[in-house]
Design a protein around this motif. Structure first.
Motif, PDB file in Angstrom:
ATOM      1  N   ASP A 104     -11.473  57.016  18.566  1.00 43.76           N
ATOM      2  CA  ASP A 104     -11.409  58.127  17.621  1.00 43.76           C
ATOM      3  C   ASP A 104     -12.366  57.844  16.452  1.00 43.76           C
ATOM      4  O   ASP A 104     -12.358  56.739  15.925  1.00 43.76           O
ATOM      5  CB  ASP A 104      -9.950  58.227  17.129  1.00 43.76           C
ATOM      6  CG  ASP A 104      -9.775  59.320  16.106  1.00 43.76           C
ATOM      7  OD1 ASP A 104      -9.391  60.427  16.511  1.00 43.76           O
ATOM      8  OD2 ASP A 104     -10.019  59.067  14.903  1.00 43.76           O
ATOM      9  N   ASP A 106     -12.311  58.691  13.380  1.00 43.38           N
ATOM     10  CA  ASP A 106     -11.672  58.448  12.082  1.00 43.38           C
ATOM     11  C   ASP A 106     -10.962  57.095  12.032  1.00 43.38           C
ATOM     12  O   ASP A 106     -11.191  56.294  11.138  1.00 43.38           O
ATOM     13  CB  ASP A 106     -10.664  59.554  11.758  1.00 43.38           C
ATOM     14  CG  ASP A 106     -11.360  60.870  11.446  1.00 43.38           C
ATOM     15  OD1 ASP A 106     -12.544  60.829  11.043  1.00 43.38           O
ATOM     16  OD2 ASP A 106     -10.746  61.931  11.635  1.00 43.38           O
ATOM     17  N   THR A 107     -10.071  56.853  12.989  1.00 44.80           N
ATOM     18  CA  THR A 107      -9.282  55.609  12.958  1.00 44.80           C
ATOM     19  C   THR A 107      -9.983  54.465  13.673  1.00 44.80           C
ATOM     20  O   THR A 107      -9.609  53.307  13.516  1.00 44.80           O
ATOM     21  CB  THR A 107      -7.924  55.811  13.662  1.00 44.80           C
ATOM     22  OG1 THR A 107      -8.164  56.121  15.034  1.00 44.80           O
ATOM     23  CG2 THR A 107      -7.132  56.938  13.010  1.00 44.80           C
ATOM     24  N   GLN A 141      -4.812  49.053  11.326  1.00 42.88           N
ATOM     25  CA  GLN A 141      -4.013  50.264  11.556  1.00 42.88           C
ATOM     26  C   GLN A 141      -3.517  50.334  13.011  1.00 42.88           C
ATOM     27  O   GLN A 141      -4.318  50.252  13.935  1.00 42.88           O
ATOM     28  CB  GLN A 141      -4.843  51.524  11.252  1.00 42.88           C
ATOM     29  CG  GLN A 141      -4.080  52.802  11.561  1.00 42.88           C
ATOM     30  CD  GLN A 141      -4.751  54.053  11.017  1.00 42.88           C
ATOM     31  OE1 GLN A 141      -4.091  55.034  10.753  1.00 42.88           O
ATOM     32  NE2 GLN A 141      -6.051  54.038  10.829  1.00 42.88           N
ATOM     33  N   ASP A 144      -2.195  54.886  18.079  1.00 46.14           N
ATOM     34  CA  ASP A 144      -1.173  55.939  18.108  1.00 46.14           C
ATOM     35  C   ASP A 144      -0.251  55.766  19.323  1.00 46.14           C
ATOM     36  O   ASP A 144      -0.448  56.388  20.368  1.00 46.14           O
ATOM     37  CB  ASP A 144      -1.839  57.318  18.126  1.00 46.14           C
ATOM     38  CG  ASP A 144      -0.832  58.410  17.788  1.00 46.14           C
ATOM     39  OD1 ASP A 144       0.378  58.186  18.025  1.00 46.14           O
ATOM     40  OD2 ASP A 144      -1.244  59.464  17.299  1.00 46.14           O
ATOM     41  N   LYS A 281      -3.766  57.398   9.089  1.00 42.91           N
ATOM     42  CA  LYS A 281      -3.048  58.626   9.426  1.00 42.91           C
ATOM     43  C   LYS A 281      -1.694  58.697   8.718  1.00 42.91           C
ATOM     44  O   LYS A 281      -1.093  57.675   8.405  1.00 42.91           O
ATOM     45  CB  LYS A 281      -2.839  58.704  10.948  1.00 42.91           C
ATOM     46  CG  LYS A 281      -4.162  58.846  11.693  1.00 42.91           C
ATOM     47  CD  LYS A 281      -4.011  59.518  13.025  1.00 42.91           C
ATOM     48  CE  LYS A 281      -3.273  58.663  14.030  1.00 42.91           C
ATOM     49  NZ  LYS A 281      -3.339  59.274  15.376  1.00 42.91           N
ATOM     50  N   GLU A 282      -1.235  59.929   8.516  1.00 45.81           N
ATOM     51  CA  GLU A 282       0.083  60.221   7.934  1.00 45.81           C
ATOM     52  C   GLU A 282       1.170  59.391   8.631  1.00 45.81           C
ATOM     53  O   GLU A 282       1.216  59.376   9.861  1.00 45.81           O
ATOM     54  CB  GLU A 282       0.331  61.727   8.144  1.00 45.81           C
ATOM     55  CG  GLU A 282       1.636  62.252   7.606  1.00 45.81           C
ATOM     56  CD  GLU A 282       1.637  62.339   6.077  1.00 45.81           C
ATOM     57  OE1 GLU A 282       0.604  62.739   5.510  1.00 45.81           O
ATOM     58  OE2 GLU A 282       2.676  62.006   5.475  1.00 45.81           O
TER      59      GLU A 282
END
Ligand SMILES: *Cc1c(COP(=O)(O)O)cnc(C)c1O
Length: 376
Positions: A104, A106-107, A141, A144, A281-282
């Motif tokens: 991804d 972004d992450t 991080q 997901d 991320k949230e």
């Protein structure tokens, strides 16, 4: 300025650390000292898994997990294309094939569309049996796991969480190293929780796998080290390293992680609108193994690194080369078009100095230099 200032950390911990090391030296129980079992107990409790099995390093930890699952010849394991070499190396080391997956933008963590695409592509080709996904918690991080678990269930794959950079991270209240069927971490000095040499650990809730892991890490032992019932490895964590980690752990969990959130937030505030800053991320919580910015293109990235260097500011490129372009995997035949994001990230990322002992003036100095270079 240091990229990750371990000297400052030692000064902060000096009295506890010196005492902890002295105790091991005086007891001379360098292997299997009580500190190893104590560390395993504390880490399992913190992470929230039934078992923690310490071992020699984060690479062995991954390999031991694959051995425990009996993954080898003819098997495919899905691995992000943008990670440290180990994540893919261990797959080849046990005789299986790493199938790289794009990430991804972004992450920088494994991308779900690409994951499904690569699984389907592997099934279609028919040469390999899909067995597992190695998800990496890059830069601190967690990947997901809610989405990864859905795909893993659909295709009946095991999840191995490579949390070498992720120890201390969270999704909601669930901690990194609890997301994989097996999870691993590294205590290499520069990782979020680092020792004074090499070290690693493996986490699982599965009793049978825990027993196998304990056997594989000591020469495939049966009832003792001299009763060998399978081919294993020599992969123990030293008592000295366990003592270092026990001395660091309370400060890591109660202070360093919090300071790191503040430092990351400060960087992001100062760099906003100048460069692309890290996206957390949230409901995700990063342990900030790296603070990695993205530049508009390779010229800006390389130029900025040079500019920072001239002012005594160290920086690093994690990672210069997508996994599928590493020569070691030449025999695996990847299609470069499957990896547009990783190909681009490898040209535009730059990790800035980052550690829990950074001072406000240092953060300002680095952010100011980035701003000047970018003409702001
Ligand atoms: C550091 C690292 C490893 C390997 O850990 P070692 O302890 O150095 O063997 C594996 N995976 C990732 C993502 C890492 O960053």
């Amino acid at each position: 300025m240091e990229f990750r200032d371990l000297k400052r950390q030692y000064q902060y911990l000096k009295s506890e650390m010196d005492m902890a090391l002295q105790e091991v030296i005086e007891n001379t129980n360098f292997i299997h000292g009580r500190q190893v079992a104590e560390l395993e107990k504390q880490l399992a409790e913190y992470v929230g898994t039934k078992h923690c099995i310490a071992c020699a390093n984060g690479t062995d930890a991954l390999q031991l997990a694959l051995m425990t699952w009996n993954i080898g010849q003819g098997d495919a394991v899905f691995v992000p294309d943008f990670t440290f070499f180990s994540s893919g190396e261990v797959v080849s080391a046990v005789g299986a094939v790493p199938v790289f997956v794009d990430v991804d933008p972004d992450t920088c963590n494994i991308d779900m569309d690409s994951l499904e695409h690569m699984i389907e592509k592997t099934i279609e080709k028919g040469a390999l049996t899909p067995k597992a996904i190695i998800a990496v918690d890059l830069f601190g991080q967690p990947a997901d796991y809610v989405k990864i678990k859905k795909i893993a269930e659909k295709y009946q794959l095991l999840i191995l969480e490579d949390a070498a950079q992720g120890f201390g991270g969270k999704i909601g209240e669930e901690k990194a190293c609890s997301f994989g069927s097996i999870a691993t971490t590294s205590f290499f000095p520069a990782k979020p929780l680092g020792c004074y040499g090499d070290g690693g650990a493996i986490f699982t809730n599965n009793d049978e796998w825990a027993d196998l892991l304990k056997s594989y890490r000591i020469h495939g032992k049966g009832s003792s080290k001299y009763d060998n019932i399978r081919i294993g490895m020599n992969s123990r964590l030293d008592t000295l390293q366990a003592a270092v980690l026990l001395a660091k752990f309370p400060v890591f969990a109660e202070k360093e992680l919090i300071w790191e959130q503040e430092i990351a937030a400060r960087y992001t505030e100062l760099l906003k609108g100048i460069v692309k800053t890290p996206v957390v991320k949230e409901s995700f919580y990063s342990s900030w193994a790296q603070y990695t910015i993205q530049l508009p293109d390779k010229n800006h990235r390389d130029g900025l690194q040079e500019y920072l260097k001239k002012q005594g500011i160290p920086s690093a490129v994690y990672y210069q080369k997508p996994m599928h372009r590493q020569r070691a995997f030449d025999n695996c035949f990847y299609d470069d078009d499957d990896y547009p994001v990783t190909n681009r990230l490898s040209e535009i990322v730059l990790s800035l100095p980052f550690h829990p002992y950074m001072k406000e003036e240092e953060i300002r100095l680095v952010a100011g230099a980035v701003g000047r270079y970018m003409g702001r």
